[in-house]
Design a protein around this motif. Structure first.
Motif, mmCIF file in Angstrom:
data_model
loop_
_atom_site.group_PDB
_atom_site.id
_atom_site.type_symbol
_atom_site.label_atom_id
_atom_site.label_comp_id
_atom_site.label_asym_id
_atom_site.label_seq_id
_atom_site.Cartn_x
_atom_site.Cartn_y
_atom_site.Cartn_z
ATOM 1 N N ASP A 1 0.698 -1.279 -0.378
ATOM 2 C CA ASP A 1 0.042 -0.115 0.213
ATOM 3 C C ASP A 1 1.142 1.159 0.285
ATOM 4 O O ASP A 1 2.133 1.234 -0.247
ATOM 5 N N ASP A 2 0.744 1.922 0.521
ATOM 6 C CA ASP A 2 1.554 3.545 0.953
ATOM 7 C C ASP A 2 2.456 3.171 2.481
ATOM 8 O O ASP A 2 3.281 4.171 2.032
ATOM 9 N N ALA A 3 2.611 1.931 2.684
ATOM 10 C CA ALA A 3 3.954 1.945 3.593
ATOM 11 C C ALA A 3 5.173 0.630 2.360
ATOM 12 O O ALA A 3 4.718 0.499 1.886
ATOM 13 N N ILE A 4 6.468 1.407 3.741
ATOM 14 C CA ILE A 4 7.838 0.656 3.223
ATOM 15 C C ILE A 4 8.543 0.245 4.211
ATOM 16 O O ILE A 4 8.349 0.253 5.369
ATOM 17 N N ILE A 5 9.456 -0.292 3.569
ATOM 18 C CA ILE A 5 10.416 -0.936 4.452
ATOM 19 C C ILE A 5 12.062 -1.043 3.419
ATOM 20 O O ILE A 5 11.344 -0.947 2.348
ATOM 21 N N HIS A 6 13.030 -1.115 3.904
ATOM 22 C CA HIS A 6 14.173 -1.240 3.220
ATOM 23 C C HIS A 6 14.548 -2.342 3.313
ATOM 24 O O HIS A 6 14.417 -2.794 4.484
ATOM 25 N N VAL A 7 15.245 -2.720 2.305
ATOM 26 C CA VAL A 7 16.138 -4.201 2.206
ATOM 27 C C VAL A 7 17.739 -4.090 1.342
ATOM 28 O O VAL A 7 17.945 -3.097 0.067
ATOM 29 N N THR A 8 18.756 -3.872 2.280
ATOM 30 C CA THR A 8 20.022 -3.187 1.833
ATOM 31 C C THR A 8 21.687 -4.063 1.764
ATOM 32 O O THR A 8 21.173 -5.026 2.343
ATOM 33 N N GLY A 9 21.635 -4.316 0.503
ATOM 34 C CA GLY A 9 22.418 -5.369 0.266
ATOM 35 C C GLY A 9 23.679 -4.871 0.409
ATOM 36 O O GLY A 9 24.669 -3.658 -0.185
ATOM 37 N N LEU A 10 24.528 -5.609 1.598
ATOM 38 C CA LEU A 10 25.960 -5.250 1.516
ATOM 39 C C LEU A 10 27.529 -6.340 1.053
ATOM 40 O O LEU A 10 27.559 -7.012 1.345
ATOM 41 N N GLU A 11 28.071 -5.716 0.344
ATOM 42 C CA GLU A 11 28.711 -6.142 -0.413
ATOM 43 C C GLU A 11 30.104 -6.119 -0.386
ATOM 44 O O GLU A 11 30.714 -4.788 -0.361
ATOM 45 N N ILE A 12 30.685 -6.745 0.711
ATOM 46 C CA ILE A 12 32.274 -5.631 1.351
ATOM 47 C C ILE A 12 33.633 -6.431 0.504
ATOM 48 O O ILE A 12 32.886 -7.465 -0.180
ATOM 49 N N ALA A 13 34.666 -5.881 0.499
ATOM 50 C CA ALA A 13 35.510 -6.113 -0.133
ATOM 51 C C ALA A 13 35.853 -8.062 0.568
ATOM 52 O O ALA A 13 35.885 -8.066 1.118
ATOM 53 N N SER A 14 36.407 -7.807 -0.531
ATOM 54 C CA SER A 14 37.274 -9.572 -0.843
ATOM 55 C C SER A 14 38.121 -9.872 0.796
ATOM 56 O O SER A 14 38.215 -10.854 1.083
ATOM 57 N N GLU A 15 39.132 -8.767 0.842
ATOM 58 C CA GLU A 15 39.981 -9.048 1.571
ATOM 59 C C GLU A 15 39.499 -9.379 3.218
ATOM 60 O O GLU A 15 39.971 -10.267 4.447
ATOM 61 N N TYR A 16 38.317 -9.190 3.090
ATOM 62 C CA TYR A 16 37.537 -9.337 4.645
ATOM 63 C C TYR A 16 37.581 -10.450 4.974
ATOM 64 O O TYR A 16 36.485 -10.892 5.966
ATOM 65 N N TYR A 17 37.127 -11.667 3.686
ATOM 66 C CA TYR A 17 37.120 -12.909 4.080
ATOM 67 C C TYR A 17 38.308 -13.462 4.296
ATOM 68 O O TYR A 17 38.464 -14.931 3.916
ATOM 69 N N HIS A 18 39.729 -13.192 4.051
ATOM 70 C CA HIS A 18 40.823 -13.473 4.024
ATOM 71 C C HIS A 18 41.032 -14.080 5.503
ATOM 72 O O HIS A 18 40.578 -14.008 6.020
ATOM 73 N N LYS A 19 41.811 -15.233 4.742
ATOM 74 C CA LYS A 19 41.888 -16.626 6.646
ATOM 75 C C LYS A 19 42.904 -15.890 7.272
ATOM 76 O O LYS A 19 43.096 -16.066 8.076
ATOM 77 N N PHE A 20 43.687 -15.014 6.805
ATOM 78 C CA PHE A 20 45.130 -14.498 7.394
ATOM 79 C C PHE A 20 45.181 -13.537 6.253
ATOM 80 O O PHE A 20 44.432 -12.592 5.790
ATOM 81 N N ASN A 21 45.917 -12.381 7.565
ATOM 82 C CA ASN A 21 45.901 -10.621 7.117
ATOM 83 C C ASN A 21 44.811 -9.801 6.777
ATOM 84 O O ASN A 21 45.005 -9.757 5.924
ATOM 85 N N ARG A 22 43.664 -9.914 8.028
ATOM 86 C CA ARG A 22 42.365 -9.760 7.019
ATOM 87 C C ARG A 22 42.939 -8.843 7.298
ATOM 88 O O ARG A 22 43.046 -8.438 8.834
ATOM 89 N N PRO A 23 42.449 -7.465 6.964
ATOM 90 C CA PRO A 23 42.322 -6.337 7.895
ATOM 91 C C PRO A 23 41.507 -6.107 8.829
ATOM 92 O O PRO A 23 40.399 -6.416 8.839
ATOM 93 N N GLU A 24 41.282 -5.060 9.411
ATOM 94 C CA GLU A 24 40.177 -4.408 10.723
ATOM 95 C C GLU A 24 39.680 -3.278 9.657
ATOM 96 O O GLU A 24 40.035 -2.786 9.391
ATOM 97 N N MET A 25 38.591 -4.083 10.254
ATOM 98 C CA MET A 25 37.773 -2.680 9.249
ATOM 99 C C MET A 25 37.131 -1.377 10.030
ATOM 100 O O MET A 25 36.697 -1.816 11.756
ATOM 101 N N LYS A 26 37.383 -0.737 9.298
ATOM 102 C CA LYS A 26 37.502 1.150 10.400
ATOM 103 C C LYS A 26 35.229 1.450 10.183
ATOM 104 O O LYS A 26 34.496 0.865 9.861
ATOM 105 N N ASP A 27 35.620 2.189 11.573
ATOM 106 C CA ASP A 27 33.985 2.099 11.775
ATOM 107 C C ASP A 27 33.686 3.244 10.336
ATOM 108 O O ASP A 27 31.955 2.428 10.672
#
Length: 288
Positions: A155-181
């Motif tokens: 009807d006239d109401a909404i909700i939001h769906v947001t998709g987040l795709e982070i950089a591939s280095e955040y999936y590294h097993k080692f030497n993973r960077p710290e995520m900034k705020d």
């Protein structure tokens, strides 16, 4: 010697039987989520949440999985990626056919996992396998939400769906960077605090950041339940080789944010699940 060989053979057979059962016998987990931010038009809206299929199949043409989804009569389907395997020789057509069938019956919102991301960034796959997969699904009406927000209207109401795709280095097993705020805001902008927002974010490791960003509900996968689940201890290991990861499966709360973390529908490479059956999540939204 014969008894030893026979004993080993029985153990191997039992292990293979357990692996087959654990990989192909689906469980459905159900949750109720309440929020006073939810518009009354979305009260009792039902969502099926899928993730980490990794080309696994449940019956011929995924008929068992399709039946379980249809039995729930969802209003929406939401997917947090890794529905295929990020390898240039992986066969993804069964997954493609499954999602095409679903798209004929339900609205679908989909963010990439690290496997789709790997294909989308690979020189040999970005313009071939990934492009074909992505373009066919888009042509079938599936909404890809790669670092963007879409409105779902009733009807006239909404909700939001947001998709987040982070950089591939955040999936590294080692030497993973710290995520900034500020990293999440750099990817997807500022969260609209007045609108109920569902964040599709494949990696659950960063739930703290999703909560700080302002997600009312985060959906995640990636960890496969920790491969092996132990009584009182939970999942054994994450894909980043973290023993007993903080987030392995289930429901988590932080301030006013909730995360539902699925154990996923499949595995890849080493197809092992122990006391950890594939999981489909169904949740219902309720206005307080």
């Amino acid at each position: 010697m014969i008894k030893i060989i026979l004993g080993i053979g029985i153990i191997v057979i039992l292990f293979l039987f357990l692996m087959h059962r654990e990989n192909h016998h689906l469980t459905v987990s159900k949750y109720k989520l309440h929020s006073d931010k939810l518009p009354k038009e979305f009260d009792h809206a039902k969502v099926v949440f899928l993730t980490d299929l990794h080309n696994n199949t449940f019956g011929r043409n995924n008929e068992h999985l399709l039946r379980r989804i249809r039995n729930e009569h969802p209003d929406y389907i939401m997917i947090t990626g890794d529905m295929l395997i990020g390898h240039k020789k992986a066969d993804y057509y069964e997954t493609l056919d499954f999602l095409k069938t679903l798209s004929e019956e339900f609205p679908i919102y989909y963010v990439n996992g690290n496997h789709e991301q790997k294909l989308s960034e690979g020189e040999e796959t970005k313009d071939t396998i990934y492009k074909e997969y992505h373009d066919i699904l888009v042509a079938n009406g599936i909404h890809f939400v790669h670092n963007k927000t879409l409105k779902i209207k009733r009807d006239d109401a909404i909700i939001h769906v947001t998709g987040l795709e982070i950089a591939s280095e955040y999936y590294h097993k080692f030497n993973r960077p710290e995520m900034k705020d500020e990293y999440i805001k750099e990817c997807i902008g500022i969260c609209d605090s007045k609108t109920y927002t569902i964040l599709l974010a494949h990696n659950p490791m960063y739930f703290d950041y999703y909560a700080k960003w302002g997600a009312d509900l985060a959906l995640a996968g990636h960890v496969h339940g920790g491969i092996m689940r132990l009584p009182f201890l939970g999942g054994l290991i994450s894909p980043q080789y973290i023993l007993f990861p903080q987030y392995d499966g289930g429901r988590y709360e932080q301030n006013s944010s909730t995360m539902l973390l699925s154990r996923g529908l499949g595995v890849h490479t080493l197809k092992i699940r122990i006391f950890n059956r594939p999981e489909m999540i169904v949740f219902t939204l309720h206005r307080n």
